[in-house]
Write an enzyme that holds these catalytic residues in place. Structure first.
Site, PDB file in Angstrom:
ATOM      1  N   GLU A 131     -13.032   5.405   4.808  1.00 24.43           N
ATOM      2  CA  GLU A 131     -13.519   4.075   5.170  1.00 24.43           C
ATOM      3  C   GLU A 131     -14.795   4.115   5.998  1.00 24.43           C
ATOM      4  OE1 GLU A 131     -12.593   1.395   3.977  1.00 24.43           O
ATOM      5  OE2 GLU A 131     -10.454   1.415   3.471  1.00 24.43           O
ATOM      6  N   ALA A 171      -1.416  11.021   9.057  1.00 27.42           N
ATOM      7  CA  ALA A 171      -0.170  10.790   8.333  1.00 27.42           C
ATOM      8  C   ALA A 171       0.606  12.074   8.043  1.00 27.42           C
ATOM      9  CB  ALA A 171      -0.463  10.045   7.027  1.00 27.42           C
ATOM     10  N   ARG A 206      -0.403  -1.715  -5.073  1.00 31.83           N
ATOM     11  CA  ARG A 206      -1.195  -2.727  -5.766  1.00 31.83           C
ATOM     12  C   ARG A 206      -1.336  -2.386  -7.241  1.00 31.83           C
ATOM     13  NH1 ARG A 206      -6.626  -3.242  -4.157  1.00 31.83           N
ATOM     14  NH2 ARG A 206      -6.617  -5.256  -5.185  1.00 31.83           N
ATOM     15  N   ARG A 207      -1.161  -1.125  -7.576  1.00 31.38           N
ATOM     16  CA  ARG A 207      -1.319  -0.709  -8.971  1.00 31.38           C
ATOM     17  C   ARG A 207      -0.108  -1.030  -9.831  1.00 31.38           C
ATOM     18  NH1 ARG A 207      -3.909   5.373  -8.047  1.00 31.38           N
ATOM     19  NH2 ARG A 207      -5.831   4.688  -7.008  1.00 31.38           N
ATOM     20  N   ASN A 238     -12.776  11.207   6.733  1.00 29.67           N
ATOM     21  CA  ASN A 238     -14.142  10.957   7.202  1.00 29.67           C
ATOM     22  C   ASN A 238     -14.777  12.231   7.759  1.00 29.67           C
ATOM     23  OD1 ASN A 238     -14.375   7.856   6.970  1.00 29.67           O
ATOM     24  ND2 ASN A 238     -12.400   8.172   7.957  1.00 29.67           N
ATOM     25  N   LYS A 270     -14.461   4.651  15.024  1.00 32.36           N
ATOM     26  CA  LYS A 270     -14.414   6.109  15.199  1.00 32.36           C
ATOM     27  C   LYS A 270     -14.610   6.845  13.876  1.00 32.36           C
ATOM     28  CE  LYS A 270     -10.222   6.389  13.319  1.00 32.36           C
ATOM     29  NZ  LYS A 270      -9.861   7.119  12.088  1.00 32.36           N
ATOM     30  N   GLY A 325       0.838  -1.193   0.000  1.00 32.07           N
ATOM     31  CA  GLY A 325       0.000   0.000   0.000  1.00 32.07           C
ATOM     32  C   GLY A 325       0.871   1.239   0.000  1.00 32.07           C
ATOM     33  N   ALA A 326       0.802   2.009  -1.083  1.00 32.32           N
ATOM     34  CA  ALA A 326       1.667   3.183  -1.220  1.00 32.32           C
ATOM     35  C   ALA A 326       0.911   4.487  -1.006  1.00 32.32           C
ATOM     36  CB  ALA A 326       2.320   3.182  -2.607  1.00 32.32           C
TER      37      ALA A 326
END
Length: 324
Positions: A272, A131, A51-52, A247, A182, A27-28
């Site tokens: 998510e 992040a 994944r790409r 979110n 959350k 996962g990048a």
């Protein structure tokens, strides 16, 4: 005088540097690259696989001491199936950094990994970790949760630094659910701020949101005390109060009158909480779990009600004891 715990942390970091591990991050995205940077800064051999582009060959995963899954919830099952075909080292530790629920099985990412690799150690990494702030070198803390204490300590050593403190916890389900649930509350918090409802309303929402998270988590089998820690209350506070949260942005922009499809089309990364809300409603119906905030967020995301109507529905519920 140096505190013994400070000496211990310094010793762990020195040990980590002198015994570099091979770490593969799947996962990048923002979180995956951030975790890769933290591990690399500690002297570990790190590879990042998107994944790409398939930038990392299967042989690199086969030689990995630690495999970190930082893909979106949608990609977890596919990644797990791919890795199941590989001859891994017998000591490989899986670390899941995905926050979500499978829409078909309602399983968490760690449950999916553990079911596929029942004899392997799985560690959940979760906490109040925006992040962009970590990339700027700002201090933060997180939790490595696992039923395998040795695996949790190993992951703790891989990522810990003076700016990024990693705690361990033996309740991985609670750690994971805190970070997952959350996101639903963050959507509600974004709506609260988007409607400019004030600090009192926001405090009430977040507090009742934590109560709801604990109720859901307990029904799943997680420990109450875990939700008062970094991956529960800590992550809830960070995500419900920062525009950096995707979110939160969903809720905020819904309150501004934008449609969900338009918001998601321009959002950087995956929110998510949108999928999680839908899965939680499935589980609530199946197990008769009382989730008033989640229910109103669900209706809002389905465009069944407006943000103001969602607020009214929550405020006009039957009066009750705070402890229920």
């Amino acid at each position: 005088m140096i505190h013994p715990k400070s000496q211990s942390l310094a010793s762990d970091r020195q040990h980590s540097t002198q015994n570099p591990r091979s770490v593969v991050v799947l996962g990048a995205g923002a979180w995956g690259t951030t975790l890769a940077s933290l591990a690399a800064a500690n002297g570990h051999r790190v590879q990042v696989r998107s994944r790409r582009d398939g930038a990392i060959s299967p042989s690199e995963i086969e030689r990995a001491d630690v495999v970190v899954s930082a893909v979106s919830m949608q990609g977890v099952a596919t990644v797990v199936r791919e890795i199941q075909t590989l001859p891994l080292l017998p000591t490989t530790i899986f670390v899941t950094a995905t926050k979500g629920l499978d829409p078909v099985t309602t399983l968490t990412p760690a449950q999916i990994w553990q079911a596929a690799f029942p004899d392997r150690s799985v560690v959940v990494l979760c906490g109040p970790n925006l992040a962009k702030e970590i990339q700027q070198g700002l201090p933060a803390a997180t939790v490595a949760g696992s039923t395998d204490d040795n695996a949790a300590v190993a992951v703790q050593a891989v990522f810990s630094s003076p700016q990024f403190r990693v705690y361990t916890n033996s309740d991985p389900l609670g750690v994971e659910l805190g970070g997952t649930l959350k996101n639903v509350m963050a959507i509600a918090a974004g709506v609260c701020d988007g409607l400019q409802l004030g600090t009192n309303a926001k405090a009430a929402l977040v507090t009742r949101g934590l109560t709801e998270i604990i109720r859901i988590g307990n029904s799943w089998g997680a420990k109450t005390e875990t939700f008062y820690g970094l991956s529960g209350l800590g992550d809830l506070l960070a995500t419900c109060n920062s525009p950096l949260s995707r979110n939160y942005q969903v809720g905020y922009q819904l309150a501004q009158g934008k449609t969900l499809s338009a918001i998601l089309a321009h959002l950087e990364g995956t929110a998510e909480g949108v999928n999680t809300t839908q899965v939680l409603m499935q589980r609530a119906r199946q197990q008769d779990i009382y989730m008033p905030i989640t229910a109103e967020v669900y209706r809002l995301l389905q465009a069944e009600i407006t943000p103001k109507q969602a607020l009214e529905a929550l405020m006009l519920r039957d009066l009750k004891s705070e402890l229920l």
